[in-house]
Scaffold this active site. Structure first.
Site, PDB file in Angstrom:
ATOM      1  N   GLY A 136       1.358   5.334  -3.880  1.00  0.00           N
ATOM      2  CA  GLY A 136       1.150   6.449  -4.602  1.00  0.00           C
ATOM      3  C   GLY A 136       0.176   6.120  -5.501  1.00  0.00           C
ATOM      4  N   LYS A 137      -0.957   5.316  -5.321  1.00  0.00           N
ATOM      5  CA  LYS A 137      -1.957   4.922  -6.140  1.00  0.00           C
ATOM      6  C   LYS A 137      -2.874   5.816  -6.166  1.00  0.00           C
ATOM      7  CE  LYS A 137      -3.592   1.275  -3.862  1.00  0.00           C
ATOM      8  NZ  LYS A 137      -2.514   1.422  -2.713  1.00  0.00           N
ATOM      9  N   GLY A 178       0.983  -1.229  -0.076  1.00  0.00           N
ATOM     10  CA  GLY A 178      -0.017   0.146   0.122  1.00  0.00           C
ATOM     11  C   GLY A 178       0.781   1.176  -0.171  1.00  0.00           C
ATOM     12  N   ASP A 179       0.305   2.385  -0.161  1.00  0.00           N
ATOM     13  CA  ASP A 179       0.983   3.732  -0.201  1.00  0.00           C
ATOM     14  C   ASP A 179       2.183   3.708  -1.228  1.00  0.00           C
ATOM     15  OD1 ASP A 179      -0.304   4.142   2.349  1.00  0.00           O
ATOM     16  OD2 ASP A 179       1.246   3.091   3.415  1.00  0.00           O
ATOM     17  N   ARG A 183       1.016   7.215  11.527  1.00  0.00           N
ATOM     18  CA  ARG A 183       2.322   6.394  11.994  1.00  0.00           C
ATOM     19  C   ARG A 183       3.450   6.742  10.997  1.00  0.00           C
ATOM     20  NH1 ARG A 183      -0.197   0.436  12.805  1.00  0.00           N
ATOM     21  NH2 ARG A 183      -1.194   0.963  10.641  1.00  0.00           N
ATOM     22  N   ARG A 237     -21.065 -14.756   8.236  1.00  0.00           N
ATOM     23  CA  ARG A 237     -22.625 -14.224   8.148  1.00  0.00           C
ATOM     24  C   ARG A 237     -23.464 -13.585   9.151  1.00  0.00           C
ATOM     25  NH1 ARG A 237     -23.639 -20.190   6.428  1.00  0.00           N
ATOM     26  NH2 ARG A 237     -21.584 -20.465   7.194  1.00  0.00           N
ATOM     27  N   GLN A 272      -4.921  -0.691  -0.576  1.00  0.00           N
ATOM     28  CA  GLN A 272      -3.694  -1.573   0.082  1.00  0.00           C
ATOM     29  C   GLN A 272      -2.808  -1.896  -1.229  1.00  0.00           C
ATOM     30  OE1 GLN A 272      -7.006  -2.515   1.319  1.00  0.00           O
ATOM     31  NE2 GLN A 272      -6.827  -0.682   2.570  1.00  0.00           N
ATOM     32  N   ALA A 329      -8.190   2.326   3.654  1.00  0.00           N
ATOM     33  CA  ALA A 329      -7.272   2.944   2.648  1.00  0.00           C
ATOM     34  C   ALA A 329      -7.110   4.354   2.682  1.00  0.00           C
ATOM     35  CB  ALA A 329      -8.095   2.562   1.339  1.00  0.00           C
ATOM     36  N   GLY A 330      -5.945   4.967   2.319  1.00  0.00           N
ATOM     37  CA  GLY A 330      -5.936   6.341   2.401  1.00  0.00           C
ATOM     38  C   GLY A 330      -5.343   6.688   0.941  1.00  0.00           C
ATOM     39  N   HIS A 331      -5.919   7.325   0.238  1.00  0.00           N
ATOM     40  CA  HIS A 331      -5.517   7.677  -0.978  1.00  0.00           C
ATOM     41  C   HIS A 331      -5.576   9.479  -1.161  1.00  0.00           C
ATOM     42  CE1 HIS A 331      -6.998   3.845  -3.128  1.00  0.00           C
ATOM     43  NE2 HIS A 331      -6.112   3.542  -2.038  1.00  0.00           N
ATOM     44  N   VAL A 373       7.099  11.915 -10.690  1.00  0.00           N
ATOM     45  CA  VAL A 373       8.241  12.316  -9.898  1.00  0.00           C
ATOM     46  C   VAL A 373       7.802  13.595  -8.886  1.00  0.00           C
ATOM     47  CG1 VAL A 373      10.144  11.693 -11.810  1.00  0.00           C
ATOM     48  CG2 VAL A 373       8.734  13.774 -11.715  1.00  0.00           C
ATOM     49  N   GLY A 374       6.729  13.453  -8.213  1.00  0.00           N
ATOM     50  CA  GLY A 374       6.540  14.443  -7.427  1.00  0.00           C
ATOM     51  C   GLY A 374       5.045  14.462  -7.069  1.00  0.00           C
ATOM     52  N   ARG A 390       6.226   5.558   8.737  1.00  0.00           N
ATOM     53  CA  ARG A 390       6.357   4.158   7.947  1.00  0.00           C
ATOM     54  C   ARG A 390       7.627   3.712   8.045  1.00  0.00           C
ATOM     55  NH1 ARG A 390       2.944   6.781   2.832  1.00  0.00           N
ATOM     56  NH2 ARG A 390       1.209   6.522   3.776  1.00  0.00           N
TER      57      ARG A 390
HETATM   58  P1  IMP Z   1      -6.146  -3.512   8.466  1.00  0.00           P
HETATM   59  O1  IMP Z   1      -6.393  -3.241   7.263  1.00  0.00           O
HETATM   60  O2  IMP Z   1      -6.759  -2.219   9.266  1.00  0.00           O
HETATM   61  O3  IMP Z   1      -6.796  -4.516   9.314  1.00  0.00           O
HETATM   62  O4  IMP Z   1      -4.621  -3.304   9.075  1.00  0.00           O
HETATM   63  C1  IMP Z   1      -3.910  -4.660   8.747  1.00  0.00           C
HETATM   64  C2  IMP Z   1      -2.521  -4.294   8.164  1.00  0.00           C
HETATM   65  O5  IMP Z   1      -2.516  -3.600   6.851  1.00  0.00           O
HETATM   66  C3  IMP Z   1      -1.805  -3.105   9.014  1.00  0.00           C
HETATM   67  O6  IMP Z   1      -0.469  -3.492   9.162  1.00  0.00           O
HETATM   68  C4  IMP Z   1      -1.911  -1.988   8.158  1.00  0.00           C
HETATM   69  O7  IMP Z   1      -0.952  -0.893   8.728  1.00  0.00           O
HETATM   70  C5  IMP Z   1      -1.969  -2.286   6.878  1.00  0.00           C
HETATM   71  N1  IMP Z   1      -2.998  -1.339   6.081  1.00  0.00           N
HETATM   72  C6  IMP Z   1      -4.057  -1.296   5.823  1.00  0.00           C
HETATM   73  N2  IMP Z   1      -4.479  -0.510   4.896  1.00  0.00           N
HETATM   74  C7  IMP Z   1      -3.525   0.269   4.221  1.00  0.00           C
HETATM   75  C8  IMP Z   1      -3.435   1.145   3.395  1.00  0.00           C
HETATM   76  O8  IMP Z   1      -4.054   1.556   2.835  1.00  0.00           O
HETATM   77  N3  IMP Z   1      -1.971   1.571   3.243  1.00  0.00           N
HETATM   78  C9  IMP Z   1      -1.023   0.829   3.881  1.00  0.00           C
HETATM   79  N4  IMP Z   1      -1.034   0.028   4.997  1.00  0.00           N
HETATM   80  C10 IMP Z   1      -2.362  -0.408   5.182  1.00  0.00           C
HETATM   81 MG    MG Z   2      -2.437   4.881   1.574  1.00  0.00          MG
END
Ligand code: IMP
Ligand code: MG
Length: 430
Positions: A15-16, A12-13, A303, A142, A223, A39-41, A420-421, A305
């Site tokens: 740069g998607k 994940g992360d 947090r 379920r 992710q 997710a955090g985009h 590149v940025g 990375r």
């Molecule tokens: P969860 O998805 O919150 O259950 O976290 C499980 C693991 O996936 C942890 O190590 C998180 O830090 C990581 N994780 C979940 N979503 C992302 C993401 O979008 N980017 C980066 N790491 C992620």
């Molecule tokens: Mg992210």
């Protein structure tokens, strides 16, 4: 008309968000198909930064439709917050559809996420505490509440009446002191259901129609491959399938439509959360990557990375399990200013060499990376990188070009997008 699936190749992360925003310029529909608000985009438009957790990245483009598919778990409070914040910044967010089959993240899922992490000790993934794991557990067990239930008062009430006492007992057994107030929960979720109802429908049928009308569809992975529940580090990944094939399942479209599979990889490796990490770095180079990366703090959790060199063992696997047809390589600018840069080409393990990524975490923890070293490139100012991006790949510093060509030749997948940025202007087709 090929549909494109964009997936992360690492943790994940990669740069998607930015690459997807770049591709969304040509898309009629952007679809989320797995994960949830973990997710955090990040998307930057001009000087404006947007961090989406649930909203698909095409939401800032008015003529693009955005779909949250059945494979996503939806925290309605979070989704409404994102909709409200995006509206407050001048975007109407009328271009959104939500699958009636998507599962709902409830407050007790978040409580259980925290309790499970504590109980797991060394097996904990360091989750985002967004309730993702427990929501997917309930889906498979379920016990889940789906969007079609959320917007239907009778079903919602009946399901909560059965499920809440069970969840309360689990919370108690897991050592939690939280009380789940069924009445308050019902009232709160009734309000969410009312607000979200206009967006909810059969998105699989809607997408089928869009495909027949030859619309361009972009599936937005969250992710990354190595966080995938099936193919990623287990148990240190997330609870959903993050690979390209998941787009078919998580959106309800036939796999034959997914012909353009773009993997997004960062020019180094980073992750938040636990688990073995063979190319992990500490010291000044790690600081450089974290600080120059600027964004090397979790989008969702903030947090810091963990960072390391680019890892071809991880990437080879990503090429295979996703069936990548092209690659986007991001954050090349972040490596700028390092005298030498390294790429991991294999793992030394137990007297031999591993070329494929191991399943066992015990084996992975014992792997020592084998590196190929390259000359670095200068730490250029942002404007200079943007100037390079407008001129294309050939304008890159020669050492950068060599690095990209090496990755391409090793993976045998063409690098077709370079970033590149942070800004939209710093992305180039290649
Ligand atoms: P969860 O998805 O919150 O259950 O976290 C499980 C693991 O996936 C942890 O190590 C998180 O830090 C990581 N994780 C979940 N979503 C992302 C993401 O979008 N980017 C980066 N790491 C992620
Ligand atoms: Mg992210």
């Amino acid at each position: 008309m090929p549909a494109t699936v964009a997936v992360g190749c690492q943790f994940g992360d990669e740069g998607k968000g930015k690459i997807i925003d770049f591709l969304a310029a040509d898309a009629d529909v952007v679809v989320r198909f797995q994960g949830g608000a973990n997710a955090g985009h990040t998307v930057q438009v001009g000087d404006e930064l947007y961090a989406f957790h649930l909203l698909p990245s095409g939401v800032l483009r008015n003529r693009t439709m955005n779909v949250i598919g059945n494979g996503v778990v939806i925290d309605p409070e979070q989704l409404l917050k994102e909709i409200d914040e995006t509206r407050a910044r001048g975007h109407p967010v009328k271009n959104l559809r939500i699958s009636d089959r998507a599962h709902v993240v409830m407050p007790y899922h978040k409580v259980l996420d925290g309790l499970e992490e504590k109980l797991k000790g060394g097996l904990g993934a360091g989750t985002t505490l967004r309730g993702i794991g427990p929501a997917f557990e309930d889906k498979v067990g379920r016990f889940g509440i789906r969007m079609c239930d959320l917007i239907d008062p009778e079903t919602r009430r009946a399901k909560l009446k059965t499920i809440v006492p069970i969840k309360q007992r689990v919370v108690d057994v897991f050592g939690g002191s939280e009380r789940i107030d069924a009445e308050a929960l019902s009232t709160e979720y009734e309000a969410y259901g009312k607000r979200l109802a206009p967006f909810v429908g059969d998105t699989s049928a809607w997408l089928d129609d869009a495909i027949k009308r030859r619309k361009r569809i972009l599936f937005e992975g969250a992710q990354g491959t190595h966080l995938c529940i099936d193919h990623g580090l287990y148990p240190f990944g997330t609870s959903s399938d993050c690979v390209a094939g998941a787009a078919a399942v998580g959106a309800g479209v036939g796999p034959q439509h997914l012909t353009d599979i773009l993997g997004v990889a960062k020019a180094f490796t980073s992750r938040v959360g636990a688990g073995p990490f063979p190319t992990e770095l500490e010291g000044p180079i790690a600081e450089h990557l974290r600080e120059r990366g600027g964004g090397e703090y979790g989008t969702t959790t903030r947090r810091p990375r963990r960072v390391g060199w680019f890892d071809l063992v991880m990437l080879r696997m990503a090429v295979r399990v996703n069936g990548l047809t092209r690659l986007a390589l991001t954050k090349l600018d972040v490596l700028g200013g390092l005298e030498r840069v390294r790429v991991c080409i294999g793992y030394r393990h137990d007297g031999g060499v591993l070329r494929e990524f191991p399943a066992s975490m015990r084996v992975l923890a014992d792997c020592a990376p084998m590196y190929r070293e390259f000359l670095g490139w200068p730490d250029l100012p942002e404007e200079e990188w943007i100037r390079i991006a407008t001129r294309g790949r050939r304008a890159l510093p020669e050492t950068t070009r060599r690095y990209v060509a090496f990755v391409e030749s090793q993976l045998k997948v063409p690098v077709r997008v370079l970033s590149v940025g942070r800004s939209r202007a710093a992305t180039m087709g290649a």
